[in-house]
Design a protein around this motif. Sequence first.
Motif, PDB file in Angstrom:
ATOM      1  N   GLY A  84      -1.803   9.823 -43.704  1.00  0.00           N
ATOM      2  CA  GLY A  84      -1.672   8.970 -44.879  1.00  0.00           C
ATOM      3  C   GLY A  84      -3.007   8.560 -45.458  1.00  0.00           C
ATOM      4  O   GLY A  84      -3.220   8.593 -46.681  1.00  0.00           O
ATOM      5  N   LEU A  85      -3.925   8.165 -44.590  1.00  0.00           N
ATOM      6  CA  LEU A  85      -5.238   7.716 -45.041  1.00  0.00           C
ATOM      7  C   LEU A  85      -5.995   8.851 -45.741  1.00  0.00           C
ATOM      8  O   LEU A  85      -6.593   8.665 -46.804  1.00  0.00           O
ATOM      9  N   GLY A  86      -5.966  10.036 -45.147  1.00  0.00           N
ATOM     10  CA  GLY A  86      -6.709  11.150 -45.713  1.00  0.00           C
ATOM     11  C   GLY A  86      -6.123  11.695 -46.998  1.00  0.00           C
ATOM     12  O   GLY A  86      -6.858  12.145 -47.883  1.00  0.00           O
ATOM     13  N   ALA A  87      -4.798  11.663 -47.094  1.00  0.00           N
ATOM     14  CA  ALA A  87      -4.146  12.267 -48.252  1.00  0.00           C
ATOM     15  C   ALA A  87      -3.827  11.275 -49.357  1.00  0.00           C
ATOM     16  O   ALA A  87      -3.541  11.694 -50.482  1.00  0.00           O
ATOM     17  N   SER A  88      -3.871   9.978 -49.085  1.00  0.00           N
ATOM     18  CA  SER A  88      -3.540   8.997 -50.126  1.00  0.00           C
ATOM     19  C   SER A  88      -4.420   9.096 -51.362  1.00  0.00           C
ATOM     20  O   SER A  88      -3.924   8.938 -52.487  1.00  0.00           O
ATOM     21  N   PRO A  89      -5.737   9.347 -51.241  1.00  0.00           N
ATOM     22  CA  PRO A  89      -6.528   9.531 -52.466  1.00  0.00           C
ATOM     23  C   PRO A  89      -6.023  10.683 -53.326  1.00  0.00           C
ATOM     24  O   PRO A  89      -6.105  10.627 -54.566  1.00  0.00           O
ATOM     25  N   VAL A  90      -5.495  11.738 -52.695  1.00  0.00           N
ATOM     26  CA  VAL A  90      -4.937  12.858 -53.443  1.00  0.00           C
ATOM     27  C   VAL A  90      -3.654  12.425 -54.131  1.00  0.00           C
ATOM     28  O   VAL A  90      -3.424  12.723 -55.316  1.00  0.00           O
ATOM     29  N   LEU A  91      -2.809  11.710 -53.414  1.00  0.00           N
ATOM     30  CA  LEU A  91      -1.551  11.231 -53.977  1.00  0.00           C
ATOM     31  C   LEU A  91      -1.785  10.279 -55.137  1.00  0.00           C
ATOM     32  O   LEU A  91      -1.131  10.382 -56.181  1.00  0.00           O
ATOM     33  N   ARG A  92      -2.749   9.376 -55.014  1.00  0.00           N
ATOM     34  CA  ARG A  92      -2.928   8.298 -55.975  1.00  0.00           C
ATOM     35  C   ARG A  92      -3.896   8.638 -57.102  1.00  0.00           C
ATOM     36  O   ARG A  92      -3.809   8.044 -58.184  1.00  0.00           O
ATOM     37  N   ALA A  93      -4.821   9.566 -56.857  1.00  0.00           N
ATOM     38  CA  ALA A  93      -5.829   9.850 -57.880  1.00  0.00           C
ATOM     39  C   ALA A  93      -6.015  11.334 -58.160  1.00  0.00           C
ATOM     40  O   ALA A  93      -6.799  11.689 -59.044  1.00  0.00           O
ATOM     41  N   GLY A  94      -5.323  12.194 -57.441  1.00  0.00           N
ATOM     42  CA  GLY A  94      -5.516  13.628 -57.603  1.00  0.00           C
ATOM     43  C   GLY A  94      -4.846  14.183 -58.853  1.00  0.00           C
ATOM     44  O   GLY A  94      -3.975  13.550 -59.457  1.00  0.00           O
ATOM     45  N   THR A  95      -5.255  15.384 -59.235  1.00  0.00           N
ATOM     46  CA  THR A  95      -4.631  16.076 -60.358  1.00  0.00           C
ATOM     47  C   THR A  95      -3.298  16.673 -59.920  1.00  0.00           C
ATOM     48  O   THR A  95      -2.993  16.749 -58.721  1.00  0.00           O
ATOM     49  N   ALA A  96      -2.528  17.129 -60.886  1.00  0.00           N
ATOM     50  CA  ALA A  96      -1.254  17.762 -60.562  1.00  0.00           C
ATOM     51  C   ALA A  96      -1.470  18.993 -59.693  1.00  0.00           C
ATOM     52  O   ALA A  96      -0.704  19.253 -58.753  1.00  0.00           O
ATOM     53  N   ALA A  97      -2.526  19.740 -59.978  1.00  0.00           N
ATOM     54  CA  ALA A  97      -2.809  20.941 -59.195  1.00  0.00           C
ATOM     55  C   ALA A  97      -3.200  20.584 -57.762  1.00  0.00           C
ATOM     56  O   ALA A  97      -2.772  21.256 -56.807  1.00  0.00           O
ATOM     57  N   GLN A  98      -4.007  19.564 -57.589  1.00  0.00           N
ATOM     58  CA  GLN A  98      -4.400  19.139 -56.242  1.00  0.00           C
ATOM     59  C   GLN A  98      -3.199  18.667 -55.440  1.00  0.00           C
ATOM     60  O   GLN A  98      -3.040  19.016 -54.263  1.00  0.00           O
ATOM     61  N   ARG A  99      -2.354  17.879 -56.078  1.00  0.00           N
ATOM     62  CA  ARG A  99      -1.174  17.376 -55.365  1.00  0.00           C
ATOM     63  C   ARG A  99      -0.236  18.508 -54.981  1.00  0.00           C
ATOM     64  O   ARG A  99       0.309  18.536 -53.877  1.00  0.00           O
ATOM     65  N   ALA A 100      -0.051  19.460 -55.908  1.00  0.00           N
ATOM     66  CA  ALA A 100       0.856  20.582 -55.635  1.00  0.00           C
ATOM     67  C   ALA A 100       0.317  21.467 -54.521  1.00  0.00           C
ATOM     68  O   ALA A 100       1.098  22.022 -53.721  1.00  0.00           O
ATOM     69  N   ARG A 101      -1.002  21.612 -54.462  1.00  0.00           N
ATOM     70  CA  ARG A 101      -1.598  22.480 -53.447  1.00  0.00           C
ATOM     71  C   ARG A 101      -1.526  21.874 -52.055  1.00  0.00           C
ATOM     72  O   ARG A 101      -1.222  22.549 -51.069  1.00  0.00           O
ATOM     73  N   TRP A 102      -1.800  20.567 -51.923  1.00  0.00           N
ATOM     74  CA  TRP A 102      -2.006  19.981 -50.602  1.00  0.00           C
ATOM     75  C   TRP A 102      -0.892  19.080 -50.093  1.00  0.00           C
ATOM     76  O   TRP A 102      -0.601  19.080 -48.896  1.00  0.00           O
ATOM     77  N   LEU A 103      -0.270  18.292 -50.953  1.00  0.00           N
ATOM     78  CA  LEU A 103       0.670  17.294 -50.442  1.00  0.00           C
ATOM     79  C   LEU A 103       1.901  17.886 -49.758  1.00  0.00           C
ATOM     80  O   LEU A 103       2.309  17.378 -48.704  1.00  0.00           O
ATOM     81  N   PRO A 104       2.506  18.975 -50.288  1.00  0.00           N
ATOM     82  CA  PRO A 104       3.639  19.543 -49.541  1.00  0.00           C
ATOM     83  C   PRO A 104       3.245  20.018 -48.141  1.00  0.00           C
ATOM     84  O   PRO A 104       4.026  19.894 -47.189  1.00  0.00           O
ATOM     85  N   GLU A 105       2.024  20.541 -47.999  1.00  0.00           N
ATOM     86  CA  GLU A 105       1.560  20.994 -46.696  1.00  0.00           C
ATOM     87  C   GLU A 105       1.333  19.821 -45.738  1.00  0.00           C
ATOM     88  O   GLU A 105       1.618  19.901 -44.544  1.00  0.00           O
ATOM     89  N   VAL A 106       0.802  18.723 -46.278  1.00  0.00           N
ATOM     90  CA  VAL A 106       0.588  17.522 -45.460  1.00  0.00           C
ATOM     91  C   VAL A 106       1.930  16.950 -45.011  1.00  0.00           C
ATOM     92  O   VAL A 106       2.120  16.608 -43.836  1.00  0.00           O
TER      93      VAL A 106
END
Length: 379
Positions: A84-106
Motif C-alpha cells: 500500500g505504501l509503495g503503490a499509493s503514490p501511483v494510485l493517488r497521483a499517477g497517470t492512467a497509463a501508470q495505474r493501468a500498468r502497475w496497479l493490477p499487478e500489485v
Amino acid sequence: MPAFSLDTVQTAWCGELRDLARDRLRPVAEGGAPGRLNRPLIAALGELGLLKRLFASGSLELCLLRESLAYGCTEAETALALQGLGASPVLRAGTAAQRARWLPEVVAGRAVAAFALSEPGAGSDAAALALEAVPEGRGWRLNGEKCWISNAPEADFYSVFARTTAGAGARGVTAFLVPADRPGLTGTPLDMLSPHPIGALAFDGVPVTEDDMLGERDRGFGVAMDTLNRFRPSVGAFAVGMAQAALDAALEHTASRTAFGGPLKDLQSVAHTVAEMATRTEAARLMVYAAACAHDEGQDGVPRRAAMAKLLATETAQYVVDAAVQLHGARALQRGHLLEHLYREVRAPRIYEGASEVQRTIVAKELYARHARAEEGTG
C-alpha cells in the motif's frame, strides 16, 4: 459511524481476518527467510483479495485490516502495508497509463512496490532530500542514494522522491515511478532487526522523463505527505494489533502460571500491570479509529490527528510488549516465542514513517499555529 464503536459487521470481519492471518497466512510467512522478500506471502494476500481491499478501503477500514492481520501474523500485515505504501503514490497521483500498468499487478500480488523517500542524510527531515534530478533533454538523470527502503532491493518498482529544484526545500521535490530494471539503479540489502527486506538504493544517472512523474513537477513532497497522512493512523493500528496480541498472551500466562502459592493474577502488582496494559491499548485503539475517521470525513487537523495516533499507539505497543515480556520472564525471550517475535517487531514503528519525535513536532506546530490564529482573531 462513531469513532469509538464498531458495528457487528465490522467486528465479525475483524474476527475473520484474525483467523485468516493465523490459519492461512502465518504458515506461508513461516516458510520465508528473514530479511528476504516473501513473494509467496504477497501472492497469497492477492489471492485472498486482501490487496484489492487495501486499495479500495477508507482509512478506518485500512486500520481494521492492519490491526487484525497484525494480531495473527505480523509478517502478513507488513507485506500488505508495504504494498500500500509503495503503490499509493501511483494510485493517488499517477497517470492512467501508470495505474493501468502497475496497479493490477500489485493488487494480484505479482508486482512488489516500495516507497523510496528516506536518504542517508534525510530520514526524519524529509524536506532535506538530496537525490538529484539533473535535467537532460526532455527528462532528468537521477543521481544519489536512498536508504532504509523497505522491500529494497527486491521490489519491482519504486515511488522515488528526488530534488528537481535546488534550494527550494519541500517545494523542489518531484515524485517519479522508477521500475527496478531502469539502467543505473542498483541496490544493496541491509542487515536490520526486521523480518522483511530493507535496503539501500544507488542512482547512477538513472533516466526518467515526464511520463515517469507522479503528479506535478516540484509537487512531489505533497504526494509523499498525502501518502504518509493516510498511512500514519494505520501504522498505529499495526501497533495496536501487536499490543493486543501481547496483552492476550499476558492474560493467559498470568491466569495459569502459579507462583508464591497461587496464580500470578492474584498478585496485585501483576493485576495492576495487566490493567494498565489494557487501558493503554484501548486508548491507543480509540485514537487510531478517531484519526482514521477524521481522514475519511475530510475533517480539519488530519496531520495532527494522524501524528497523535501514530505516536500514542507505537509508544503504547512498546510498553505493552515490554510489560508482557516482564510478566512471562525468561521464556518470553526464547527464539520462536510470540513475545520474542513481537519484541523485535515493535521497535521499528516508533521510527519509520516519522519518528516519535517528528510526530511530537507535527502536533506542537499545529497547536501553536491554531493558538496564533485564535490570538489574531481576538486581537
